[in-house]
Design a protein around this motif. Structure first.
Motif, PDB file in Angstrom:
ATOM      1  N   VAL A 163       7.587  -3.955   7.274  1.00 22.38           N
ATOM      2  CA  VAL A 163       7.509  -3.359   5.940  1.00 22.38           C
ATOM      3  C   VAL A 163       8.877  -3.148   5.293  1.00 22.38           C
ATOM      4  O   VAL A 163       8.972  -3.023   4.069  1.00 22.38           O
TER       5      VAL A 163
ATOM      6  N   ARG B  23      -4.017  -3.519  -1.248  1.00 24.18           N
ATOM      7  CA  ARG B  23      -2.672  -3.105  -1.656  1.00 24.18           C
ATOM      8  C   ARG B  23      -2.640  -1.665  -2.182  1.00 24.18           C
ATOM      9  O   ARG B  23      -1.749  -0.885  -1.843  1.00 24.18           O
TER      10      ARG B  23
ATOM     11  N   ARG C 297      -3.194  -1.211   9.390  1.00 23.59           N
ATOM     12  CA  ARG C 297      -2.208  -0.224   8.964  1.00 23.59           C
ATOM     13  C   ARG C 297      -2.784   0.539   7.772  1.00 23.59           C
ATOM     14  O   ARG C 297      -3.080  -0.061   6.730  1.00 23.59           O
TER      15      ARG C 297
ATOM     16  N   ASN D  92       3.065  -2.421   2.105  1.00 27.65           N
ATOM     17  CA  ASN D  92       2.048  -3.274   2.715  1.00 27.65           C
ATOM     18  C   ASN D  92       2.070  -4.675   2.129  1.00 27.65           C
ATOM     19  O   ASN D  92       1.873  -5.664   2.845  1.00 27.65           O
TER      20      ASN D  92
ATOM     21  N   THR E  45      -1.606   3.451   5.293  1.00 28.14           N
ATOM     22  CA  THR E  45      -0.416   4.202   4.898  1.00 28.14           C
ATOM     23  C   THR E  45      -0.864   5.528   4.296  1.00 28.14           C
ATOM     24  O   THR E  45      -1.136   5.631   3.094  1.00 28.14           O
TER      25      THR E  45
ATOM     26  N   GLY F 295       3.114   2.716  -0.826  1.00 28.87           N
ATOM     27  CA  GLY F 295       2.302   1.919   0.079  1.00 28.87           C
ATOM     28  C   GLY F 295       1.964   0.539  -0.418  1.00 28.87           C
ATOM     29  O   GLY F 295       1.897  -0.422   0.362  1.00 28.87           O
TER      30      GLY F 295
ATOM     31  N   SER G  63      -1.164 -12.021   8.731  1.00 22.30           N
ATOM     32  CA  SER G  63      -1.888 -11.185   7.785  1.00 22.30           C
ATOM     33  C   SER G  63      -3.307 -11.718   7.604  1.00 22.30           C
ATOM     34  O   SER G  63      -3.525 -12.913   7.413  1.00 22.30           O
TER      35      SER G  63
ATOM     36  N   LEU H  30      -5.455  -7.625   2.644  1.00 23.05           N
ATOM     37  CA  LEU H  30      -4.606  -6.581   2.080  1.00 23.05           C
ATOM     38  C   LEU H  30      -5.392  -5.792   1.036  1.00 23.05           C
ATOM     39  O   LEU H  30      -5.972  -6.365   0.115  1.00 23.05           O
TER      40      LEU H  30
ATOM     41  N   ALA I  84      -3.688  -0.359   2.567  1.00 23.37           N
ATOM     42  CA  ALA I  84      -4.070  -0.847   3.893  1.00 23.37           C
ATOM     43  C   ALA I  84      -3.706  -2.314   4.060  1.00 23.37           C
ATOM     44  O   ALA I  84      -3.750  -3.100   3.107  1.00 23.37           O
ATOM     45  N   HIS I  85      -3.386  -2.657   5.291  1.00 25.93           N
ATOM     46  CA  HIS I  85      -3.081  -4.050   5.649  1.00 25.93           C
ATOM     47  C   HIS I  85      -3.739  -4.358   6.985  1.00 25.93           C
ATOM     48  O   HIS I  85      -3.497  -3.661   7.979  1.00 25.93           O
TER      49      HIS I  85
ATOM     50  N   GLU J 104       4.918  -6.537   3.763  1.00 23.77           N
ATOM     51  CA  GLU J 104       4.611  -6.936   5.137  1.00 23.77           C
ATOM     52  C   GLU J 104       3.681  -8.143   5.163  1.00 23.77           C
ATOM     53  O   GLU J 104       3.886  -9.083   5.949  1.00 23.77           O
TER      54      GLU J 104
END
Length: 291
Positions: free
Chosen positions: A206, A92, A52, A67, A54, A63, A87, A90, A101-102, A70
């Motif tokens: 999220v 963050r 992901r 993230n 964002t 974001g 997960s 991350l 980003a995740h 999530e």
């Protein structure tokens, strides 16, 4: 490397390669990600994952929180029986990926937003009941209404202007009492995966929060209604009630439907006029239940 996304994700792919220990070979953009890019990845070693990124506002500004939430929720759900991704890593603040980003595991299955036969709605209702039964082990935020006061403007496409005025009046009153529970907050068929006639995953955590169970029911029902009408939407809600004993709270149905209106100056969320017609038809069906 094969890629079908126009996003410059080279920095993110370098980060993923370090995390997974192998270069990324294939990148495939997935449809439906409002917050930015959802990318299906495959490394040279055959490992598949989801990234992901964002990239879109206003979500990019938040974001780190989105993230991070999530990732924490997915960690919490391990071993719960709810089929959520796991997960993996991350970024963050987007320090490595240029965007928050995740990275998470890829679950099997496909989205089917028209899957509203009786058996499937029963499985969907049971999944939501299982989610609501989870006792959170980490602090969670309270739910947020998406029906902001700024949205209380009768849409230009409305066929029954008075209906929307009545809905706004309902939402200017206090919400009904409810027993707070763990909610997905964006539970809908677009976030559920199916494989071999069974549910294989539920994604997009999220917005997870603590709030009224019926808001999750309402959001799923609203999404069903705008595609297939109120009949299947009510069938889903009835299936959930039969499994949980929870009584309907139509105030939250109204809250959810008004939440689909865009802020002033923005276009409707859907370009298909038939979906807007069905949104109003759903409001006409649930609003009298508030009395």
């Amino acid at each position: 490397m094969r890629t079908d996304t126009e996003v410059d994700c080279s920095a993110a792919l370098e980060w993923v390669a370090e995390v997974l220990g192998a270069p990324v070979r294939d990148v495939r953009a997935l449809a439906g990600g409002a917050t930015g890019e959802m990318l299906a990845l495959r490394t040279d070693s055959g490992t598949e994952s989801i990234l992901r990124l964002t990239t879109n506002e206003p979500w990019r500004t938040h974001g780190a929180a989105l993230n991070g939430r999530e990732a924490e929720i997915q960690e919490m759900l391990e071993g719960s029986g709810v089929p959520a991704p796991r997960s993996l890593a991350l970024d963050r603040h987007g320090e490595r990926c240029e965007h928050p980003a995740h990275l998470m595991t890829l679950l099997p299955g496909q989205v089917d937003q028209l899957r509203t036969d009786t058996d499937s709605l029963g499985l969907l209702a049971q999944l939501l009941a299982d989610i609501h039964a989870i006792e959170p082990t980490i602090p969670l935020r309270d739910y947020q209404s998406w029906a902001w006061e700024e949205k209380f403007v009768i849409p230009g496409w409305a066929a029954d202007r008075g209906l929307w005025d009545d809905a706004f009046a309902v939402l200017r009153t206090a919400p009904p009492a409810y027993d707070p529970c763990f909610i997905h907050r964006d539970f809908a068929l677009r976030n559920v995966l199916w494989s071999g006639g069974r549910i294989s995953g539920v994604v997009d955590w999220v917005e997870t929060s603590v709030g009224p169970a019926w808001l999750d029911v309402a959001h799923c029902a609203s999404n069903i209604a705008v595609r297939q009408g109120s009949g299947p939407a009510d069938a889903f809600a009835d299936a959930y009630g039969a499994r949980t004993g929870r009584a309907p709270q139509p105030y939250f149905d109204v809250m959810d439907l008004v939440g689909f209106l865009p802020p002033p100056g923005r276009p409707p969320i859907w370009s298909d006029p038939a979906m807007l017609v069905r949104l109003e038809e759903r409001l006409a069906a649930v609003l009298p239940r508030c009395k």
